[in-house]
Design a protein around this motif. Structure first.
Motif, PDB file in Angstrom:
ATOM      1  N   ASP A 266       0.834  -1.205   0.000  1.00  0.00           N
ATOM      2  CA  ASP A 266       0.000   0.000   0.000  1.00  0.00           C
ATOM      3  C   ASP A 266       0.864   1.249   0.000  1.00  0.00           C
ATOM      4  O   ASP A 266       0.639   2.192  -0.739  1.00  0.00           O
ATOM      5  N   ARG A 267       1.845   1.200   0.866  1.00  0.00           N
ATOM      6  CA  ARG A 267       2.741   2.355   1.004  1.00  0.00           C
ATOM      7  C   ARG A 267       3.426   2.640  -0.339  1.00  0.00           C
ATOM      8  O   ARG A 267       3.515   3.785  -0.771  1.00  0.00           O
ATOM      9  N   ILE A 268       3.900   1.571  -0.972  1.00  0.00           N
ATOM     10  CA  ILE A 268       4.585   1.760  -2.253  1.00  0.00           C
ATOM     11  C   ILE A 268       3.655   2.435  -3.258  1.00  0.00           C
ATOM     12  O   ILE A 268       4.056   3.366  -3.950  1.00  0.00           O
ATOM     13  N   SER A 269       2.386   1.988  -3.292  1.00  0.00           N
ATOM     14  CA  SER A 269       1.540   2.583  -4.317  1.00  0.00           C
ATOM     15  C   SER A 269       1.177   4.021  -3.962  1.00  0.00           C
ATOM     16  O   SER A 269       1.026   4.860  -4.846  1.00  0.00           O
ATOM     17  N   ARG A 270       1.078   4.318  -2.673  1.00  0.00           N
ATOM     18  CA  ARG A 270       0.828   5.717  -2.307  1.00  0.00           C
ATOM     19  C   ARG A 270       2.023   6.601  -2.682  1.00  0.00           C
ATOM     20  O   ARG A 270       1.876   7.693  -3.204  1.00  0.00           O
ATOM     21  N   ILE A 271       3.219   6.093  -2.397  1.00  0.00           N
ATOM     22  CA  ILE A 271       4.424   6.870  -2.750  1.00  0.00           C
ATOM     23  C   ILE A 271       4.463   7.107  -4.249  1.00  0.00           C
ATOM     24  O   ILE A 271       4.767   8.203  -4.719  1.00  0.00           O
ATOM     25  N   LYS A 272       4.120   6.051  -4.988  1.00  0.00           N
ATOM     26  CA  LYS A 272       4.143   6.191  -6.451  1.00  0.00           C
ATOM     27  C   LYS A 272       3.228   7.325  -6.881  1.00  0.00           C
ATOM     28  O   LYS A 272       3.585   8.131  -7.740  1.00  0.00           O
ATOM     29  N   GLY A 273       2.051   7.374  -6.263  1.00  0.00           N
ATOM     30  CA  GLY A 273       1.100   8.428  -6.594  1.00  0.00           C
ATOM     31  C   GLY A 273       1.667   9.806  -6.315  1.00  0.00           C
ATOM     32  O   GLY A 273       1.607  10.710  -7.152  1.00  0.00           O
ATOM     33  N   GLU A 274       2.256   9.929  -5.133  1.00  0.00           N
ATOM     34  CA  GLU A 274       2.785  11.229  -4.744  1.00  0.00           C
ATOM     35  C   GLU A 274       3.936  11.652  -5.659  1.00  0.00           C
ATOM     36  O   GLU A 274       4.051  12.812  -6.055  1.00  0.00           O
ATOM     37  N   LEU A 275       4.772  10.661  -5.991  1.00  0.00           N
ATOM     38  CA  LEU A 275       5.896  10.956  -6.881  1.00  0.00           C
ATOM     39  C   LEU A 275       5.391  11.398  -8.253  1.00  0.00           C
ATOM     40  O   LEU A 275       5.975  12.269  -8.889  1.00  0.00           O
ATOM     41  N   GLU A 276       4.297  10.765  -8.661  1.00  0.00           N
ATOM     42  CA  GLU A 276       3.724  11.116  -9.959  1.00  0.00           C
ATOM     43  C   GLU A 276       3.306  12.586  -9.976  1.00  0.00           C
ATOM     44  O   GLU A 276       3.569  13.309 -10.945  1.00  0.00           O
ATOM     45  N   THR A 277       2.706  13.024  -8.877  1.00  0.00           N
ATOM     46  CA  THR A 277       2.298  14.426  -8.775  1.00  0.00           C
ATOM     47  C   THR A 277       3.522  15.346  -8.861  1.00  0.00           C
ATOM     48  O   THR A 277       3.532  16.326  -9.616  1.00  0.00           O
ATOM     49  N   LEU A 278       4.531  14.996  -8.074  1.00  0.00           N
ATOM     50  CA  LEU A 278       5.743  15.821  -8.071  1.00  0.00           C
ATOM     51  C   LEU A 278       6.379  15.863  -9.455  1.00  0.00           C
ATOM     52  O   LEU A 278       6.883  16.880  -9.901  1.00  0.00           O
TER      53      LEU A 278
END
Ligand SMILES: Nc1nc2c(ncn2[C@@H]2O[C@H](COP(=O)(O)OP(=O)(O)OP(=O)(O)O)[C@@H](O)[C@H]2O)c(=O)[nH]1
Ligand SMILES: [Mg+2]
Length: 520
Positions: A321-333
């Motif tokens: 879960d954490r990995i996919s949340r990080i991926k999302g945030e990184l995508e925004t950045l």
């Protein structure tokens, strides 16, 4: 038969074996880690007239016994000769001290062959003439170990201490070079290296990487250097990591974990931290099974860097879960960064990116060129976040100069993926300024590594300038050779600014200022 005797002379354990061997059960973990001996000595019988064997030495090593003694027995069961051995406290110097094959029983008695293996074997004497004060001996040994230890502490601060290991099919000399780099990585991570082992093998042992003899050598180095950690060059599979942790009773790290650790220490921006955390989670997840003390470190051990200790208890699902949340945030950045790039492109400000092997002097070059104060230090991966500065030339010309994360050979796949967003900066560059450390003994190999990573990332079509930095470190002969090898390169000393005019001129001439594009 064998007796494990404590320092008060009491038998703690009586072991009865068969004619060939005794089997020592697992002993409780030793007190206070690695500096001390176990407080037990082994005395056992050999039914044939053979003296201390390689097996006995290994038992002594792995169990950290105070000493090991053998009593040979005649055909009527009566005692004959006694021989004993103990570990040596001196630090074994240099790698590869023990290429020797296992000795057969009896041979160890002759000569001082054990010296460079870290133990001393005494000559056998008739059983009724034994004249040794084992307690005094052990006390002297531990004293000496403690002294060697505090000397070493003074010499290299209070960081963690590790032995480096390289096992592979490549020639020894190449492995030594790789270990040099691993040692630099360790230094950057704040780990003191107290020993190195290099072994060339036709095929790497899948289970433990090291054969039993080398494992013993490793144990000697760790014990004598008081190393609580072993760092392997290359990547270890999860099962290997577990097996090695069990076999050595120490923290085991591989090169990738070490690099991740450095990245975790150096990450400052939100994006940088997220990228490192993602790489750590991806690399760690398959290695989370079982108990591995390496995780203490990896998962944020020292100084609370990295994802943090509590995450260790969370299950794989949470990690995913954490990995996919990080991926999302990184995508925004990443999208935000993309907008900034677009704006620059619209404004037609050309972009030049500094690339190169880690520690080559990219940040120093940026600083000197643009009179900035970006962190530059003698550490690998000092820079993780791309930094941009405007660089003004005469005649109203201006470009954007980007400093980027350094490259390294065999960049771990997880890191490459995690840093994609950062490295995307490079795709938009009009010019790559490839900075190489001319003063490094491996400069050619580093240039090649960078070029192959650029090709890997499909960036090799972007025009580039090769810059040979740290020119001040070379003598005339080396300068001549490098100039011959790279006639197009620009030689500079970023620290003093020498040669930077030449670099500016090269940058100016490679950029088509009318179109904001580079002249092909
Ligand atoms: N002798 C010498 N040392 C230099 C020169 N340029 C940089 N250095 C030193 O090399 C080390 C690394 O410099 P950085 O600018 O941090 O290198 P980098 O390429 O940005 O390194 P990372 O960001 O860690 O990948 C520092 O200790 C610098 O002082 C130079 O021209 N001569
Ligand atoms: Mg840098």
């Amino acid at each position: 038969m064998g007796l494990l005797i404590d320092r008060q002379g009491r038998a703690q354990l009586v072991i009865v074996g068969d004619t060939g061997a005794i089997y020592i059960p697992e002993l409780p973990r030793s007190r206070q880690g690695t500096a001390r001996l176990r407080g037990l000595r082994l005395v056992h019988t050999h039914l044939a007239d053979t003296l201390l064997s390689q097996e006995d030495m290994m038992d002594m090593l792995f169990l950290r016994l105070d000493s090991v003694g053998v009593l040979t027995v005649d055909e009527f069961g009566g005692p004959e000769r006694f021989q004993y051995a103990h570990l040596l406290p001196s630090v074994v110097s240099g790698a590869g001290a023990g290429e020797q094959e296992a000795e057969q029983g009896g041979r160890a008695a002759d000569g001082e062959e054990g010296e460079n293996k870290g133990y001393r074997v005494f000559p056998a004497v008739p059983w009724d003439r034994v004249d040794a004060d084992f307690n005094a001996l052990t006390e002297a040994l531990e004293d000496e170990m403690a002294r060697a230890l505090s000397d070493a502490r003074v010499a290299d601060g209070d960081g963690e201490r590790a032995v480096l290991v390289s096992v592979g099919t490549q020639p020894r000399s190449l492995q030594e070079l790789y270990l040099d780099e691993l040692q630099e990585l360790a230094r950057t991570a704040g780990i003191a290296v107290v020993g190195r082992i290099v072994q060339r093998v036709p095929q790497v042992n899948h289970k433990l990487i090291l054969g039993k003899g080398k494992l013993a050598e490793l144990e000697v180095l760790c014990l004598q250097g008081n190393a609580g950690m072993v760092v392997f060059d290359g990547e270890l599979a999860p099962a290997q990591l577990r097996n090695l942790t069990d076999a050595t009773e120490r923290k085991v790290l591989d090169r990738t974990q070490l690099i991740l650790d450095i990245f975790a220490q150096h990450a400052t921006s939100r994006a940088g931290k997220l990228q490192v955390e993602m790489a750590q989670l991806q690399y760690t997840m398959p290695r989370l099974v079982g108990k591995n003390r390496a995780m203490d470190r990896l998962m944020g051990g020292i100084g609370g860097r990295g994802p943090g200790e509590t995450k260790l208890e969370t299950d794989r699902r949470k990690i995913r879960d954490r990995i996919s949340r990080i991926k999302g945030e990184l995508e925004t950045l990443r999208r935000q960064r993309g907008y900034a790039r677009d704006r620059r492109a619209k404004a037609r400000v050309p972009v030049a990116a500094l690339v190169g092997y880690t520690n080559a002097g990219k940040s120093t070059t940026l600083n000197t060129l643009t009179h900035s104060d970006v962190l530059a230090e003698n550490k690998l991966f000092a820079t993780l976040d791309p930094t941009t500065r405007r660089l003004r030339f005469p005649q109203e010309r201006e470009l954007i100069l980007t400093d980027t994360v350094g490259f390294i050979r065999n960049l771990p796949k997880e890191l490459k993926e995690a840093f994609e967003a950062t490295l995307e900066e490079l795709e938009a560059a009009d010019l790559l300024i490839h900075v190489a450390d001319a003063g490094h003994p491996e400069v050619e190999r580093q240039i090649q590594a960078v070029e192959s990573i650029l090709t890997d990332m499909q960036l090799h079509e972007i025009p580039s300038v090769l810059v040979l930095n740290k020119w001040d470190m070379l003598d005339d002969e080396a300068r001549f050779a490098l100039r011959q090898a790279h006639p197009q390169a620009i030689c500079i000393c970023a620290r003093t600014g020498e040669g930077l005019d030449g670099l500016s001129a090269a940058i100016i001439s490679r950029i088509d200022w009318e179109r904001g594009m580079v002249v092909a």
